[in-house]
Write an enzyme that holds these catalytic residues in place. Structure first.
Site, PDB file in Angstrom:
ATOM      1  N   HIS A 114       0.871  -1.176   0.000  1.00  0.00           N
ATOM      2  CA  HIS A 114       0.000   0.000   0.000  1.00  0.00           C
ATOM      3  C   HIS A 114       0.913   1.233   0.000  1.00  0.00           C
ATOM      4  O   HIS A 114       2.024   1.182   0.527  1.00  0.00           O
ATOM      5  CB  HIS A 114      -0.856   0.111   1.263  1.00  0.00           C
ATOM      6  CG  HIS A 114      -1.772  -1.028   1.551  1.00  0.00           C
ATOM      7  ND1 HIS A 114      -1.362  -2.180   2.176  1.00  0.00           N
ATOM      8  CD2 HIS A 114      -3.100  -1.171   1.338  1.00  0.00           C
ATOM      9  CE1 HIS A 114      -2.398  -2.989   2.337  1.00  0.00           C
ATOM     10  NE2 HIS A 114      -3.467  -2.402   1.832  1.00  0.00           N
ATOM     11  N   ASP A 128       2.224   2.170   3.433  1.00  0.00           N
ATOM     12  CA  ASP A 128       3.230   1.280   4.024  1.00  0.00           C
ATOM     13  C   ASP A 128       4.639   1.768   3.753  1.00  0.00           C
ATOM     14  O   ASP A 128       5.554   1.522   4.544  1.00  0.00           O
ATOM     15  CB  ASP A 128       3.158  -0.138   3.426  1.00  0.00           C
ATOM     16  CG  ASP A 128       1.775  -0.716   3.402  1.00  0.00           C
ATOM     17  OD1 ASP A 128       1.004  -0.413   4.334  1.00  0.00           O
ATOM     18  OD2 ASP A 128       1.470  -1.467   2.459  1.00  0.00           O
TER      19      ASP A 128
END
Length: 434
Positions: A100, A103
């Site tokens: 993501h 992240d």
């Protein structure tokens, strides 16, 4: 090189008799299974969020995992985290990873600043990938953690949040294409509701359909060759999520004319939350030609929570891969370990051991699935069970009408007698392989 994995050697295949906790007993990437390398069947990926961004918190307690890249609030530590991630990819020999946006880069004060951070870390990834074999299986946008998403992204009652979500997905799809990603995933953790008292469900679903159409249009505009995938989950964090399960997603895609453009990314834990087995969800998607990729993990069956543990149940995993192989196997998809350590598993060796165990379980499941297919017993039983429909009699019934069938039954021409489903025999047959 970081110090985090400094004392851990690359994991090698040592065979089923090995007592080495950091060795593969069943996963041999070059072993041929049904005429194809095991690595090319399984297409393993590491989930960046659980392995490197998660800090060990739960609803009742905070951080337990201490890493060299904590706190995760500046670009210097984001690059340390990336360096450690690629070291782990090398140790495991995995061909793919997934991320993501949240992240991999710290959140900044503005969208433009966050985008600069994001593009800088993508550049760092690309530099790391020049000398490595690990590639991107898929990218996605985290549109559920920040408070702006608390009422949804594409389904938000505020049109400005919809626009912000569109801008976010554009940047993530651009980055996925830059990295050669093979898929782009959308998971709607907040695309649902907490209460119907303040929810216009029809409007929200229409907006979600429009948003997904915009994503597909942009995919074609930029020439992205990968697959667009949506990921079902019934609830958590929302009380009810619109992408409840595979069948719900397929109905949604058909309603908005996207069934030829979008496939499914299916997760074991999400299937369990929806009251299904994982093989059920895979079979549903495969029957409609919409199986894209899988997230492999397991839930705690006693608590009912979505615990995202590493898989350890060979019979379950074998049946999953049985249906995947029957559907022709993965094309752009793969096996992403959407799984995290337990919050008491603190060490770097725990992270490696968890993936080693998961990869071995999947290898055992794949080999069992392949053996069942090559044996042919299940296919024979299935063919025999439905043989009546392949006969002239069965085809005539399908082509008939209610009045004609009524007349034949009334005349006693048709008087069905039940046949055994032989479930126990088939379960025993499966147990020969797992």
């Amino acid at each position: 090189m970081t110090e985090f994995f400094a004392d851990i050697a690359p994991v090698r295949y040592e065979g089923p008799d090995s007592a080495n906790p950091l060795a593969f007993r069943h996963y041999d990437p070059d072993e041929m299974v049904m005429g194809k390398r095991m690595e090319d069947h399984l297409r393993f990926a590491v989930a960046y969020w659980h392995s490197f961004a998660w800090e060990g918190g739960d609803p009742f307690g905070g951080q337990t995992l201490i890493r060299p890249w904590h706190p995760q609030d500046d670009m210097t530590r984001a690059k340390v985290k990336a360096d450690a991630a690629f070291e782990m990819f090398d140790i495991l020999g995995v061909p793919y990873f997934c991320w993501h946006d949240a992240d991999i880069r710290p959140e900044a004060a503005t969208f433009a600043e966050s985008l600069r951070n994001f593009e800088e870390i993508i550049d760092h990834f690309l530099a790391k990938m020049e000398s490595r074999r690990t590639r991107l299986l898929w990218g996605t946008a985290n549109m559920f953690s920040h408070r702006r998403w608390m009422a949804g992204a594409s389904t938000n009652p505020d049109p400005d949040v919809f626009a912000y979500a569109a801008a976010t997905v554009k940047t993530c799809l651009d980055a996925t294409q830059r990295m050669g990603g093979q898929n782009y995933v959308l998971w709607g953790g907040r695309e649902g509701y907490e209460t119907l008292l303040n929810t216009d469900m029809g409007r929200e679903l229409d907006h979600m359909g429009r948003f997904l159409s915009m994503v597909v249009d942009y995919k074609h505009k930029i020439g992205f060759k990968g697959a667009i995938l949506v990921e079902p989950k019934p609830q958590e964090p929302s009380k009810h999520q619109y992408d409840f399960d595979a069948a719900t997603c397929i109905g949604f895609l058909r309603k908005y004319g996207l069934e030829g453009e979008v496939k499914l990314n299916l997760e074991q834990g999400h299937a369990i939350l929806a009251g299904h087995s994982f093989e059920h969800e895979i079979a549903v998607a495969a029957s409609e030609g919409m199986l894209g990729s899988i997230d492999m993990n397991r839930n705690d069956y006693q608590s009912g929570w979505d615990t995202d543990q590493f898989p350890n149940n060979v019979p379950e995993v074998a049946l999953c891969y049985y249906h995947i192989l029957r559907a022709g196997g993965f094309t752009t998809g793969g096996t992403n370990f959407d799984a995290k350590l337990r919050r008491q598993s603190l060490d770097a060796t725990d992270l490696i051991a968890a993936h080693v165990g998961g990869m071995d379980i999947c290898a055992r499941g794949l080999k069992a699935a392949a053996a069942m297919i090559e044996d042919g017993g299940l296919e024979t039983a299935l063919r025999d069970r439905y043989a009546g429909w392949d006969s002239d009699h069965g085809q005539g019934i399908l082509e008939s009408d209610l009045d004609s069938l009524f007349a034949r039954v009334l005349a006693g021409e048709i008087d069905p007698q039940p046949h055994s489903g032989r479930q126990e025999m088939l379960e025993n047959h499966v147990n020969r392989f797992v």
